[in-house]
Design a protein around this motif. Structure first.
Motif, PDB file in Angstrom:
ATOM      1  N   ALA A 153       0.818  -1.210   0.000  1.00 36.25           N
ATOM      2  CA  ALA A 153       0.000   0.000   0.000  1.00 36.25           C
ATOM      3  C   ALA A 153       0.856   1.265   0.000  1.00 36.25           C
ATOM      4  CB  ALA A 153      -0.936   0.006   1.211  1.00 36.25           C
ATOM      5  N   ASP A 154       2.133   1.114   0.288  1.00 34.94           N
ATOM      6  CA  ASP A 154       3.069   2.247   0.250  1.00 34.94           C
ATOM      7  C   ASP A 154       3.505   2.425  -1.195  1.00 34.94           C
ATOM      8  OD1 ASP A 154       5.083   4.117   0.482  1.00 34.94           O
ATOM      9  OD2 ASP A 154       6.093   3.130   2.164  1.00 34.94           O
ATOM     10  N   THR A 155       2.677   3.077  -1.983  1.00 33.61           N
ATOM     11  CA  THR A 155       2.880   3.134  -3.434  1.00 33.61           C
ATOM     12  C   THR A 155       4.201   3.791  -3.828  1.00 33.61           C
ATOM     13  OG1 THR A 155       1.580   5.180  -3.530  1.00 33.61           O
ATOM     14  CG2 THR A 155       0.409   3.108  -3.942  1.00 33.61           C
ATOM     15  N   GLU A 156       4.600   4.822  -3.121  1.00 34.99           N
ATOM     16  CA  GLU A 156       5.851   5.501  -3.467  1.00 34.99           C
ATOM     17  C   GLU A 156       7.054   4.600  -3.237  1.00 34.99           C
ATOM     18  OE1 GLU A 156       6.298   9.335  -1.728  1.00 34.99           O
ATOM     19  OE2 GLU A 156       4.408  10.111  -2.523  1.00 34.99           O
ATOM     20  N   ARG A 157       7.054   3.877  -2.124  1.00 33.82           N
ATOM     21  CA  ARG A 157       8.173   2.977  -1.831  1.00 33.82           C
ATOM     22  C   ARG A 157       8.227   1.830  -2.828  1.00 33.82           C
ATOM     23  NH1 ARG A 157      12.979   1.624  -1.272  1.00 33.82           N
ATOM     24  NH2 ARG A 157      13.534   0.033   0.271  1.00 33.82           N
ATOM     25  N   VAL A 158       7.076   1.271  -3.164  1.00 31.37           N
ATOM     26  CA  VAL A 158       7.041   0.166  -4.129  1.00 31.37           C
ATOM     27  C   VAL A 158       7.503   0.651  -5.509  1.00 31.37           C
ATOM     28  CG1 VAL A 158       5.572  -1.520  -5.299  1.00 31.37           C
ATOM     29  CG2 VAL A 158       5.230  -1.060  -2.868  1.00 31.37           C
ATOM     30  N   ALA A 159       7.092   1.850  -5.896  1.00 28.43           N
ATOM     31  CA  ALA A 159       7.532   2.410  -7.177  1.00 28.43           C
ATOM     32  C   ALA A 159       9.040   2.613  -7.178  1.00 28.43           C
ATOM     33  CB  ALA A 159       6.810   3.719  -7.452  1.00 28.43           C
ATOM     34  N   GLN A 160       9.593   3.032  -6.036  1.00 33.95           N
ATOM     35  CA  GLN A 160      11.039   3.211  -5.932  1.00 33.95           C
ATOM     36  C   GLN A 160      11.755   1.871  -6.100  1.00 33.95           C
ATOM     37  OE1 GLN A 160      12.352   4.956  -2.237  1.00 33.95           O
ATOM     38  NE2 GLN A 160      14.511   4.649  -2.687  1.00 33.95           N
ATOM     39  N   LEU A 161      11.202   0.834  -5.468  1.00 34.40           N
ATOM     40  CA  LEU A 161      11.778  -0.504  -5.617  1.00 34.40           C
ATOM     41  C   LEU A 161      11.789  -0.939  -7.080  1.00 34.40           C
ATOM     42  CD1 LEU A 161      10.325  -2.573  -2.621  1.00 34.40           C
ATOM     43  CD2 LEU A 161      12.649  -1.712  -2.902  1.00 34.40           C
ATOM     44  N   ALA A 162      10.708  -0.632  -7.790  1.00 30.57           N
ATOM     45  CA  ALA A 162      10.626  -0.994  -9.208  1.00 30.57           C
ATOM     46  C   ALA A 162      11.728  -0.306 -10.005  1.00 30.57           C
ATOM     47  CB  ALA A 162       9.255  -0.637  -9.770  1.00 30.57           C
ATOM     48  N   ARG A 163      11.975   0.955  -9.698  1.00 34.83           N
ATOM     49  CA  ARG A 163      13.011   1.698 -10.418  1.00 34.83           C
ATOM     50  C   ARG A 163      14.411   1.152 -10.115  1.00 34.83           C
ATOM     51  NH1 ARG A 163       9.311   5.934  -9.149  1.00 34.83           N
ATOM     52  NH2 ARG A 163      10.407   6.423  -7.191  1.00 34.83           N
ATOM     53  N   GLU A 164      14.572   0.630  -8.911  1.00 35.87           N
ATOM     54  CA  GLU A 164      15.878   0.118  -8.494  1.00 35.87           C
ATOM     55  C   GLU A 164      16.063  -1.361  -8.841  1.00 35.87           C
ATOM     56  OE1 GLU A 164      15.721   0.800  -4.331  1.00 35.87           O
ATOM     57  OE2 GLU A 164      16.125   2.959  -4.472  1.00 35.87           O
ATOM     58  N   LEU A 165      15.011  -2.013  -9.275  1.00 31.23           N
ATOM     59  CA  LEU A 165      15.005  -3.467  -9.457  1.00 31.23           C
ATOM     60  C   LEU A 165      16.057  -3.933 -10.464  1.00 31.23           C
ATOM     61  CD1 LEU A 165      13.287  -5.951  -8.511  1.00 31.23           C
ATOM     62  CD2 LEU A 165      12.072  -5.738 -10.689  1.00 31.23           C
ATOM     63  N   ARG A 166      16.931  -4.820 -10.002  1.00 29.69           N
ATOM     64  CA  ARG A 166      17.928  -5.436 -10.884  1.00 29.69           C
ATOM     65  C   ARG A 166      17.334  -6.726 -11.437  1.00 29.69           C
ATOM     66  NH1 ARG A 166      23.208  -6.114  -7.491  1.00 29.69           N
ATOM     67  NH2 ARG A 166      23.908  -6.999  -9.476  1.00 29.69           N
ATOM     68  N   LEU A 167      16.543  -6.551 -12.472  1.00 34.16           N
ATOM     69  CA  LEU A 167      15.788  -7.655 -13.053  1.00 34.16           C
ATOM     70  C   LEU A 167      16.465  -8.148 -14.328  1.00 34.16           C
ATOM     71  CD1 LEU A 167      13.133  -9.364 -13.203  1.00 34.16           C
ATOM     72  CD2 LEU A 167      12.162  -7.489 -14.556  1.00 34.16           C
ATOM     73  N   GLU A 168      16.684  -9.441 -14.391  1.00 31.72           N
ATOM     74  CA  GLU A 168      17.197 -10.079 -15.606  1.00 31.72           C
ATOM     75  C   GLU A 168      16.158 -11.086 -16.071  1.00 31.72           C
ATOM     76  OE1 GLU A 168      21.100 -11.670 -15.184  1.00 31.72           O
ATOM     77  OE2 GLU A 168      21.950  -9.819 -14.359  1.00 31.72           O
ATOM     78  N   GLN A 169      15.620 -10.832 -17.253  1.00 33.98           N
ATOM     79  CA  GLN A 169      14.536 -11.670 -17.772  1.00 33.98           C
ATOM     80  C   GLN A 169      14.923 -12.224 -19.133  1.00 33.98           C
ATOM     81  OE1 GLN A 169      10.806  -9.584 -18.100  1.00 33.98           O
ATOM     82  NE2 GLN A 169       9.618 -11.444 -18.342  1.00 33.98           N
ATOM     83  N   GLY A 170      14.935 -13.538 -19.224  1.00 41.34           N
ATOM     84  CA  GLY A 170      15.248 -14.164 -20.501  1.00 41.34           C
ATOM     85  C   GLY A 170      14.108 -13.991 -21.484  1.00 41.34           C
ATOM     86  N   LEU A 171      14.442 -13.982 -22.771  1.00 45.31           N
ATOM     87  CA  LEU A 171      13.447 -13.768 -23.813  1.00 45.31           C
ATOM     88  C   LEU A 171      13.310 -14.980 -24.742  1.00 45.31           C
ATOM     89  CD1 LEU A 171      14.340 -10.063 -24.744  1.00 45.31           C
ATOM     90  CD2 LEU A 171      12.551 -10.875 -23.192  1.00 45.31           C
ATOM     91  N   ASP A 172      13.791 -16.125 -24.273  1.00 42.54           N
ATOM     92  CA  ASP A 172      13.671 -17.367 -25.026  1.00 42.54           C
ATOM     93  C   ASP A 172      12.270 -17.941 -24.779  1.00 42.54           C
ATOM     94  OD1 ASP A 172      13.724 -19.976 -26.011  1.00 42.54           O
ATOM     95  OD2 ASP A 172      15.762 -20.361 -25.331  1.00 42.54           O
ATOM     96  N   PRO A 173      11.462 -18.121 -25.826  1.00 37.64           N
ATOM     97  CA  PRO A 173      10.098 -18.638 -25.616  1.00 37.64           C
ATOM     98  C   PRO A 173      10.058 -20.077 -25.120  1.00 37.64           C
ATOM     99  CG  PRO A 173      10.604 -18.545 -27.960  1.00 37.64           C
ATOM    100  CD  PRO A 173      11.726 -17.847 -27.247  1.00 37.64           C
ATOM    101  N   GLU A 174      11.171 -20.781 -25.244  1.00 38.95           N
ATOM    102  CA  GLU A 174      11.193 -22.186 -24.847  1.00 38.95           C
ATOM    103  C   GLU A 174      11.543 -22.377 -23.368  1.00 38.95           C
ATOM    104  OE1 GLU A 174      10.239 -24.381 -26.906  1.00 38.95           O
ATOM    105  OE2 GLU A 174      10.549 -23.564 -28.910  1.00 38.95           O
ATOM    106  N   ILE A 175      12.251 -21.397 -22.782  1.00 38.11           N
ATOM    107  CA  ILE A 175      12.737 -21.544 -21.406  1.00 38.11           C
ATOM    108  C   ILE A 175      12.511 -20.241 -20.649  1.00 38.11           C
ATOM    109  CG2 ILE A 175      14.704 -22.079 -19.932  1.00 38.11           C
ATOM    110  CD1 ILE A 175      16.015 -23.411 -22.368  1.00 38.11           C
TER     111      ILE A 175
END
Length: 230
Positions: free
Chosen positions: A58-80
């Motif tokens: 419910a802390d929208t500002e904090r969650v939005a900040q986390l999203a901006r800081e998120l070190r996300l690595e997402q593969g784009l292979d449709p098989e895996i």
């Protein structure tokens, strides 16, 4: 469309919960030799990260900040499916009922959406990809040559999701899934348009179609719009 043009092709697919868009998008991407982006997984990743850190969604500002800081690595292979946050593999963790029950609070956070849409648009600009989610045809890739709204009757969608989550589509399993599907669609529709097709968006209703038939219908639209044949 030449092989070079195919490398820049974007197929945008929207749809409500249980419409089969993730499975269909993966199959279409594999058939065409394109990359695949599951945008819903990105929102689930933010949800997982916030909950792991004990942040109130419910802390929208904090969650939005986390999203901006998120070190996300997402593969784009449709098989895996490969997905990690800060080096931790979370591909399985984001599919739990805990995340499913909480993700709408993150998906409706406008600050989170702004950050993740920007990341999704970067993938779209690179091309050679099938992107699926909630507002792909209207916000993320409104100029994509192929834009599809994949839909199905609500009862059909509930049965599909119940089978996926609970391994059964009996009445109890459907009822247990109803909140996840119906409530989430209602919540997400406040910030994203995925219930009605925008101008220029083709509709595929999979209510009476098998998975193979639905994939074939989308591939037929790709061919009609671009000349590309799987």
């Amino acid at each position: 469309m030449s092989e070079t043009d195919l490398a820049h092709l974007v197929v945008a697919i929207d749809g409500p919960s249980g419409s089969g868009k993730s499975t269909v998008a993966r199959r279409v991407a594999a058939a065409l030799g394109l990359r695949y982006l599951d945008t819903g997984a990105m929102y689930r990743a933010v949800t997982w990260w916030a909950l792991e850190r004990g942040v109130d969604l419910a802390d929208t500002e904090r969650v939005a900040q986390l999203a901006r800081e998120l070190r996300l690595e997402q593969g784009l292979d449709p098989e895996i499916e490969t997905l990690s946050v800060d080096g931790a593999d979370i591909a399985a963790a984001i599919r739990t009922s805990r995340i499913s029950a909480a993700v709408s609070a993150v998906a409706t956070n406008l600050g989170v959406r702004a950050e993740l849409v920007a990341r999704q648009q970067a993938v779209a600009r690179a091309g050679g990809v099938v992107i699926e989610g909630r507002d792909i045809t209207t916000v993320v890739a409104p100029d994509a040559p192929v834009r599809v709204l994949l839909t199905a009757d609500e009862q059909v969608r509930l049965s599909r999701r119940a089978l996926e989550v609970h391994g059964s589509a009996d009445a109890d399993a459907v009822d247990a899934t109803r909140d996840q599907v119906v409530r989430r669609d209602a919540d997400d529709s406040t910030v994203a348009s995925f219930q009605q097709a925008a101008d220029g968006v083709d509709v595929v209703d999979s209510s009476l179609l098998s998975l193979d038939e639905t994939v074939a219908a989308v591939l037929k639209l790709v061919e009609a719009r671009t000349g590309v044949r799987a």
